[in-house]
Design a protein around this motif. Structure first.
Motif: not given
Length: 287
Positions: A154-161
């Protein structure tokens, strides 16, 4: 205030919803395409002092059932069945984007239980749109279908989004609500969107029901329209909104400046004030 997570069986589908058990009439919050009930948390917390606040996961979204059919002939009646299953009356509908269209078409089917509707950036489709027009949904469906579905964490999603144009103006807390509750962990540890790109694309591609005008004619509750400065969302550019402006016993249009399509996620404090102003305006029937 933490909401209760609940489910209701409407006879054909099971819907997930969040409930903030305040004292007062019900407010039903309807999220946009691809999102989930939790993105309303800040708005719901602000309203719960005077209302029983409910945020529903639409079919195909969040923890609600995913039946594989996402046309308006299926989606609009979902709202009627949901409201009747919970025996809600004097409901104030607050819908954003696709949720605003659900509020419009579904609300028409259960108008005797609706006090009023706040429609935020609705995109009510018109029957048989011309290819290439702003009502042609094929291009938008292709974009939705091309979204990335699975992520390592989920951290990767946040970093991208958080850097993407669509999300970068969202309140951080709301973006995390979407990431935490709009996704699920797969057996291999990867994170997947609960509303998959395919489901989102089918929602996007859904054309207006053949009886659109007849549905709109049923509406007999006040409408408060909130849009960005995007004129494609204004009544002057939308035949259904023009029809609503004529039919609704009260119709008001407010433009939020300096924001994009995601008004509830970008300007929740201003939206809260606008909801209270609508409630206090006296245009809805008193309880």
């Amino acid at each position: 205030m933490e909401p209760q997570s609940k489910f209701v069986d409407t006879g054909d589908l099971q819907f997930h919803y969040l409930e903030w058990s305040g004292n007062g009439p019900p407010v039903l919050l309807l999220h946009g395409r691809g999102l989930c009930a939790q993105v309303w948390r800040l708005t719901a917390n602000a309203l719960a002092s005077h209302f029983r606040v409910i945020a529903m996961d639409l079919r195909g979204h969040g923890a609600s059932d995913k039946p594989g059919k996402y046309g308006w002939d299926e989606v609009a009646p979902d709202l009627k069945r949901f409201i009747e299953s919970l025996d809600l009356n004097d409901v104030l509908l607050v819908g954003h984007s696709r949720g605003a269209v659900v509020a419009t078409l579904g609300g028409a089917l259960v108008r005797d239980r609706i006090r009023g509707a706040i429609l935020i950036e609705p995109g009510i489709p018109v029957p048989n749109p011309e290819k290439g027009s702003h009502d042609d949904r094929s291009a938008a469906a292709r974009i939705a279908r091309g979204r990335r579905s699975t992520w390592p964490d989920r951290q990767t999603i946040f970093d991208r989004y958080s850097k993407a144009p669509v999300f970068k103006y969202w309140k951080t807390a709301i973006l995390w609500e979407y990431i935490n509750f709009g996704t699920e962990e797969l057996p291999d540890g990867q994170i997947e969107l609960k509303c998959t790109p395919e489901i989102e694309a089918e929602f996007t591609a859904a054309q207006a029901p053949d009886n659109l005008n007849e549905l709109l004619e049923l509406i007999d509750f006040p409408i408060h329209l909130i849009t960005s400065e995007n004129k494609a969302r204004h009544p002057e550019s939308s035949a259904p909104l023009q029809q609503l402006r004529t039919i609704a016993p009260s119709f008001n249009h407010v433009i939020f400046e300096g924001t994009g399509h995601f008004i509830p996620q970008e300007q929740p404090e201003r939206l809260e004030k606008e909801i209270w102003q609508f409630v206090d305006s006296g245009v809805m029937n008193p309880l």
